[in-house]
Scaffold this active site. Structure first.
Site, short mmCIF file in Angstrom:
data_model
loop_
_atom_site.label_atom_id
_atom_site.label_comp_id
_atom_site.label_asym_id
_atom_site.label_seq_id
_atom_site.Cartn_x
_atom_site.Cartn_y
_atom_site.Cartn_z
N HIS A 179 131.17 -29.51 79.75
CA HIS A 179 132.22 -29.71 80.76
C HIS A 179 131.67 -29.65 82.18
O HIS A 179 132.25 -29.01 83.07
CB HIS A 179 133.34 -28.68 80.57
CG HIS A 179 134.16 -28.91 79.34
ND1 HIS A 179 135.20 -29.82 79.28
CD2 HIS A 179 134.08 -28.38 78.10
CE1 HIS A 179 135.73 -29.82 78.07
NE2 HIS A 179 135.05 -28.95 77.33
N ASP A 209 135.11 -28.74 86.11
CA ASP A 209 134.96 -29.42 84.82
C ASP A 209 134.13 -30.67 85.06
O ASP A 209 133.65 -30.90 86.19
CB ASP A 209 136.33 -29.76 84.21
CG ASP A 209 136.29 -29.72 82.68
OD1 ASP A 209 135.70 -30.63 82.08
OD2 ASP A 209 136.84 -28.76 82.09
N GLU A 247 133.05 -26.41 73.46
CA GLU A 247 132.90 -27.83 73.15
C GLU A 247 131.53 -28.41 73.55
O GLU A 247 131.43 -29.51 74.09
CB GLU A 247 134.03 -28.64 73.78
CG GLU A 247 135.39 -28.24 73.20
CD GLU A 247 136.55 -28.98 73.80
OE1 GLU A 247 137.53 -29.25 73.06
OE2 GLU A 247 136.53 -29.30 75.01
#
Length: 612
Positions: free
Chosen positions: A314, A260, A380
Site C-alpha cells: 500500500h 496509501d 495485503e
C-alpha cells in the site's frame, strides 16, 4: 410514574385547565403529549381528561424504558428519578480542579462545550414568547478527584470510569457531581450529563433530569473508528465532525489511515517531497498545524488520534523521487497480479534508503501525534510482486536464501524487524506497542515470526476465521474489525467493474450492534479468562467510494451501535436498544452530524409499532 418539575404546587385539574387555555402562547402548537407504558413512550392527545402533567417526547424518554435515553447504556448501578427541573444553560458553572492545570483547562473547555450545545438546542427551537417565562435554575458541576498533577494521556491502562449524580437543592440550584480516576472518566461523565439535558417543546424550556445516580465504566479499553483519508482526501471539518460524534458515543480511538498507494497527504518535516509528489493537489494535505489541531480536538473529547503508516504494501504515490529502487511494482499491470486494487506498489525490503525514509516519517509522526500506540499496517503484501523483482531476488540468492514462499515471508519479517527498530529509534529508544493487520504473517506457519509482546493484531477477516483462535492461543492481544460486521464501506456499487463491491452486503446497525467480540472468541473455545487479550474493536471506513461529502452518513449512526457493544458489552440484542438508538441519532443530527435516518420519524413518535 411522576414527572413533575420542581416547585409545581397547583392541583392537576387546575394545571391542565391553565395548560389548555394557554397552549397557543406558552406551548408549541402540538396537541400531543407522551406517557410511559411498558418501556415505551406512548403518544396521546392532550385533553381535559389527561392525567398527570403532559410530557414532551424528549422528557418522557429521560425516564422511560431500559436505561432511558442514555447512549451507550451505563454498565454499573443506575438510578433515575421521576423529576425534571427547568435549566438555565447560561448559568452552568463548575468547580473542583485547579484551572491552571492541564486537566482544569480541558475540563473548562468541556463545560463550555456542554453549555454551548445546551444553549444551541434551546435557541434553535424556542418559540416567540408573548409573556415572560419563569427562569430556569442554575447548574453547578462539581468534579471530584485529584487530577492536578495528572499527565493527560490516554493509554490502554487508563481508567475511563466515572460516577455522576444530579440533585436539586432547596434553593432550586441544581448540582451535578462527577467523580473519576482520570480526566477521561470525568469527560465521559460530562458527556452523559449532556444527555440528561433536553429541550421540552411542550413548554419551550430546557429541562434536566434530577435525582440521578450513575456508575459507569467501559467493558473494553479500545473503541475505535478507522478513517481512510488517502484513497479520497477528507477535509479537516469532516475529520473533526467524526471525532465529535465519537465523543458523543464514548469511542476513544480515531485510527487515521493517512497514506496509501493512491496518495500521501501527510506533510513530513523530514521528507516534504512525499506530500509534494503524493498529494492529489497542493492544498489536499495535512500539515503539522492541522495534525496538532486534530490531536488537541480529540484530546478534549477523550479520543486518541492513532496514525497508521501502512507498509510494506500500500505504497506508491509520493515515493517517486526517492530512488534506489525504494518502491517496486508501482502501477504494475495487469494490476490483479500484483495487488488487490490499482495502483499497485510495495516497498523494497532490500533497500537501505527505505529505512532511512521510514525513520524520518516515524520521527515526524511521533512528534506530531505523541502516540501511545502506533499502527504499522502490514496488510495485503503480494509475494508475487517481490518475486517478480530481479533486484530483490538477487539480494535473497546472494544470502543463500531460496525463492520459496517461506523465504519471502522471511524477507517480510526482515522488513518488519528493521522497520520496528526505526520506529523505536524515532521514539527516543522507547518501544511502542505496534499494531499490524491480519495477513500472511499471522498464518499458522508464519506466526512465530511475530512477538506478541511487541505486536497487537487487528483482525479484518471474518468473525469465524480460525486466525482468531490462533492469535488468542498464542497470547496476542487483538482488535476486531471483522469485515462481515464492521466494514462500513460495504454494500455499494463496485468501483472497478460492475455489480456490488467485494464485501457486500451493507452492514446494518443491527448487525454492527450484535457483533460481540466475546461471543466470537467463545465460539472458538476461549472463555472469560481470555478477555484481557481482546482490547476491543474498530469500525472501518475505507474511502474508495466516500469523501468529505458522505463520510457522516457512512459512519453514523452505525458506529454508535458498535460504541454501545464495546462500552456496555450487553447481553441483550439490538432490539432492546432500538428506541435509544433512534434518540441518539437525533442527538447526532442536532450537533451537526449528518447521520443517516434509520426509520420514519413516525416510529420514533409511536414507539414499539415498527416491528417485524
Amino acid at each position: 410514574m411522576r414527572f413533575f418539575t420542581h416547585g409545581a404546587r397547583l392541583s392537576l385539574r387546575l394545571l391542565l385547565l391553565l395548560l389548555l387555555l394557554l397552549l397557543p402562547t406558552t406551548c408549541s402548537a402540538s396537541p400531543w403529549h407522551f406517557y410511559c407504558e411498558g418501556g415505551h413512550c406512548k403518544k396521546a392527545e392532550i385533553t381535559a381528561n389527561t392525567t398527570g402533567e403532559p410530557l414532551a417526547l424528549g422528557v418522557c424518554q429521560l425516564f422511560c424504558g431500559e436505561s432511558a435515553g442514555i447512549w451507550p447504556r451505563p454498565t454499573g448501578h443506575m438510578s433515575l428519578g421521576n423529576f425534571v427541573a427547568r435549566l438555565d444553560a447560561s448559568r452552568i458553572d463548575w468547580q473542583g480542579v485547579d484551572l491552571r492545570s492541564d486537566v482544569g483547562q480541558l475540563l473548562q473547555a468541556n463545560v463550555d462545550r456542554l453549555k454551548r450545545n445546551a444553549l444551541r438546542a434551546a435557541s434553535a427551537r424556542q418559540q416567540q414568547r408573548q409573556q415572560k417565562k419563569e427562569p430556569g435554575y442554575p447548574l453547578l458541576i462539581s468534579v471530584k478527584g485529584d487530577f492536578d498533577r495528572e499527565k493527560v494521556k490516554l493509554t490502554l491502562d487508563t481508567s475511563e470510569a466515572y460516577t455522576l449524580s444530579v440533585r436539586q437543592e432547596d434553593t432550586g440550584r441544581l448540582v451535578a457531581e462527577i467523580g473519576g480516576e482520570s480526566y477521561f472518566g470525568v469527560r465521559h461523565g460530562l458527556e452523559t450529563l449532556s444527555q440528561l439535558i433536553v429541550y421540552d417543546d411542550l413548554y419551550d424550556e430546557l429541562k434536566i433530569a434530577r435525582d440521578v445516580y450513575i456508575g459507569d465504566a467501559p467493558a473494553f479499553p479500545y473503541r475505535g473508528i478507522l478513517l481512510d483519508t488517502a484513497r479520497n482526501f477528507m477535509d479537516k471539518p469532516a475529520i473533526l465532525r467524526t471525532i465529535e460524534a465519537m465523543a458523543m458515543s464514548k469511542l476513544n480511538t480515531f485510527h487515521w489511515h493517512i497514506s496509501d498507494s493512491h496518495s500521501f497527504p501527510y506533510v513530513s518535516r523530514s521528507w516534504p517531497k512525499l506530500s509534494r509528489y503524493g498529494s492529489y493537489t497542493p492544498d489536499k494535505v495535512y500539515t503539522a498545524q492541522d495534525v496538532a489541531e486534530i490531536v488537541r480536538f480529540g484530546l478534549l473529547r477523550g479520543v486518541r488520534v492513532l496514525p497508521e503508516l501502512d507498509a510494506p504494501a500500500h505504497v506508491g504515490e509520493g515515493w517517486q523521487w526517492v530512488g534506489d529502487n525504494a518502491t517496486v511494482c508501482f502501477k504494475a499491470e495487469p494490476w490483479q497480479r500484483y495487488c488487490v486494487e490499482p495502483p499497485c506498489g510495495q516497498l523494497n525490503p532490500t533497500s537501505e534508503r527505505v529505512y532511512e525514509i521510514l525513520e524520518g516519517v516515524y520521527a515526524d509522526m511521533v512528534r506530531d501525534f505523541e502516540p501511545d500506540l502506533f499502527h504499522m499496517g502490514g496488510d495485503e503484501v503480494n509475494i508475487n510482486c517481490w518475486n517478480s523483482t530481479p533486484i530483490i531476488r538477487d539480494w535473497m540468492l546472494e544470502r543463500g536464501w531460496d525463492l520459496s514462499e517461506s523465504s519471502f515471508y522471511r524477507l517480510w519479517e526482515h522488513f518488519q524487524a528493521k522497520a520496528y527498530d526505526k520506529l523505536t529509534k524515532a521514539n527516543a529508544g522507547r518501544e511502542l506497542p505496534a499494531i499490524l493487520w491480519t495477513s500472511g504473517l499471522t498464518n499458522e506457519e508464519n506466526l512465530k515470526l511475530l512477538d506478541p509482546s511487541k505486536y497487537i493484531v487487528q483482525i479484518w477477516t471474518t468473525g469465524s476465521d480460525a486466525t482468531i483462535g490462533r492469535l488468542i492461543r498464542n497470547k496476542f492481544r487483538v482488535i476486531f474489525s471483522n469485515y462481515d460486521a464492521l466494514y462500513l464501506d460495504c454494500g455499494f456499487g463496485a468501483w472497478v467493474g460492475e455489480g456490488n463491491n467485494w464485501c457486500s452486503p451493507y452492514k446494518g446497525w443491527q448487525k454492527v450492534y450484535d457483533n460481540s467480540p466475546m461471543k466470537i472468541i467463545e465460539k472458538q473455545g476461549f472463555g472469560e479468562a481470555f478477555k484481557s487479550l481482546v482490547l476491543g474493536a474498530e469500525a472501518t471506513l475505507w474511502s474508495e467510494q466516500v469523501d468529505s461529502t458522505s463520510v457522516d452518513s457512512r459512519l453514523w449512526p452505525r458506529s454508535a451501535a458498535m460504541a454501545e457493544r464495546l462500552w456496555t458489552n450487553p447481553d441483550s440484542t439490538w432490539i432492546h436498544a432500538e428506541q435509544r438508538m433512534l434518540r441518539h441519532r437525533e442527538r447526532l443530527v442536532q450537533r451537526g452530524i449528518l447521520a443517516d435516518s434509520l426509520e420514519p420519524e413516525w416510529c420514533l413518535q409511536n414507539q414499539g409499532a415498527c416491528y417485524l
